[in-house]
Design an enzyme around this catalytic site. Structure first.
Site, mmCIF file in Angstrom:
data_model
loop_
_atom_site.group_PDB
_atom_site.id
_atom_site.type_symbol
_atom_site.label_atom_id
_atom_site.label_comp_id
_atom_site.label_asym_id
_atom_site.label_seq_id
_atom_site.Cartn_x
_atom_site.Cartn_y
_atom_site.Cartn_z
ATOM 1 N N HIS A 1 38.213 -21.669 54.675
ATOM 2 C CA HIS A 1 39.641 -22.000 54.652
ATOM 3 C C HIS A 1 40.076 -22.719 53.375
ATOM 4 O O HIS A 1 41.268 -22.900 53.165
ATOM 5 C CB HIS A 1 39.993 -22.868 55.870
ATOM 6 C CG HIS A 1 41.466 -23.109 56.029
ATOM 7 N ND1 HIS A 1 42.375 -22.086 56.220
ATOM 8 C CD2 HIS A 1 42.194 -24.262 55.985
ATOM 9 C CE1 HIS A 1 43.597 -22.587 56.309
ATOM 10 N NE2 HIS A 1 43.517 -23.901 56.162
ATOM 11 N N SER B 1 47.469 -22.942 52.854
ATOM 12 C CA SER B 1 47.588 -23.391 54.243
ATOM 13 C C SER B 1 49.019 -23.863 54.524
ATOM 14 O O SER B 1 49.960 -23.069 54.403
ATOM 15 C CB SER B 1 46.546 -24.480 54.521
ATOM 16 O OG SER B 1 46.359 -24.675 55.905
ATOM 17 N N ASP C 1 37.014 -17.693 56.868
ATOM 18 C CA ASP C 1 38.007 -18.639 57.397
ATOM 19 C C ASP C 1 38.027 -18.580 58.921
ATOM 20 O O ASP C 1 38.262 -17.527 59.510
ATOM 21 C CB ASP C 1 39.396 -18.286 56.848
ATOM 22 C CG ASP C 1 40.412 -19.405 57.064
ATOM 23 O OD1 ASP C 1 40.189 -20.254 57.949
ATOM 24 O OD2 ASP C 1 41.424 -19.417 56.348
#
Length: 323
Positions: free
Chosen positions: A273, A111, A245
């Site tokens: 995610h 991320s 996700d």
């Protein structure tokens, strides 16, 4: 848990994911180390910490020295007033690795950590052997609405009123109960409680909001690496995405794969995610196989100009007005 002011050794260590502390530029940096072998650096995402990598780190520690830092302003690292840009995070990781004696490593980022990993490569390419991007930021504009909302002015007082011990305790307990029943949502609730707990501190809220606003605004992600992905042709790169996700679209990963010559793209059907929490064994196996089947990239300072020149040949500018 071991904690010391001395930097951790990078020779043979037990696979325990021990916690270490070092002072860099007068500020506390926390990091965790496990295993021995070729170095792998795990960079966490927004509101996460090195502890979130535990299962993946212990899996990889069978063949590798695994180093997972708490980014500045995250986890138990210091949260000073200052620069929380991707470049600042990348420089802090460079300094940490230099201080503990690691010159080059496979860099893994999730991320926000994916954005930091790409920035690390861009600033310090000679230190990167491979790059692994997991549900990475910085590859497109779209991002989940709550993150865009959190970038709005005036959010800090709201966070102070909302993030209370009772709420965090409730999330933790609910997560444990759901996991006990086999419900996958339990992982999310426990991760959310761990992530939100530091926001009880004013310094941590400040660091979070400055980090967030460095990469996201009300319209979405405001920092993009897509114009420089071609530079990664010189280093083995793998992109991993959770098929469920809904925070950052899977399409960002596919598009990045298409833009990075000789890159690898993998998905994890069970993950959303947070693949390192939702499917740590599956993610670990992908990373382990990627390391085993690729030769480390090696970029020297003199190579950078040649890489740029292939895509950016100079041309003489004609001054028509003077003519």
């Amino acid at each position: 848990m071991n904690r010391t002011h001395a930097p951790a050794p990078v020779t043979t260590l037990p696979a325990q994911f021990d916690e270490w502390q070092i002072e860099l530029h007068g500020r506390r940096v926390i990091y965790r180390v496990a295993g021995s072998g070729p170095p792998v650096v795990l960079i966490h995402g927004m509101l996460n910490s090195s502890s979130h990598w535990r299962e993946v780190a212990l899996n990889l520690a069978r063949e590798n020295t695994v180093i997972a830092p708490d980014l500045i302003g995250h986890g138990d690292s210091a949260a000073p007033r200052g620069d929380y840009s991707l470049g600042a995070h990348a420089a802090s990781i460079r300094d940490l690795l230099a201080a503990i004696g690691i010159d080059r490593a496979t860099i893994v980022g999730h991320s926000l950590g994916g954005g930091v990993a790409m920035q690390f490569f861009y600033q310090f390419p000679q230190r990167v052997e491979r790059l692994v991007l997991i549900s990475s930021g910085g590859l497109g504009r779209e991002v989940k609405a709550p993150l865009r909302t959190a970038a709005l002015p005036g959010v800090s007082p709201l966070l102070a009123l909302t993030i209370r011990p009772r709420l965090l305790g409730g999330l933790t307990l609910a997560g444990a109960r759901l996991r006990g029943r086999g419900a996958e949502w339990g992982v999310y609730l426990q991760a959310a409680a761990r992530a939100l707990r530091p926001l009880q501190s004013a310094g941590a809220r400040h660091a979070f909001l400055h980090t967030l606003r460095a990469v996201i605004d009300v319209h979405g992600q405001r920092v993009s690496a897509t114009d420089r992905l071609y530079l990664l042709e010189a280093v083995p790169t793998m992109i991993v995405w959770g098929e469920r996700d809904n925070t950052i679209p899977l399409a960002h990963g596919r598009d990045a794969h298409a833009a990075i010559p000789r890159s690898t793209f993998q998905t994890l059907p069970r993950a959303a995610h947070f693949p390192h929490l939702e499917d740590p064994d599956g993610l670990s196996e992908l990373v382990r196989e990627f390391i085993a089947t690729t030769r480390p990239g090696r970029i020297e300072d003199g190579d950078w100009g040649a890489i740029l020149a292939r895509r950016s040949p100079p041309s003489r500018r004609r001054d028509d007005a003077a003519a």
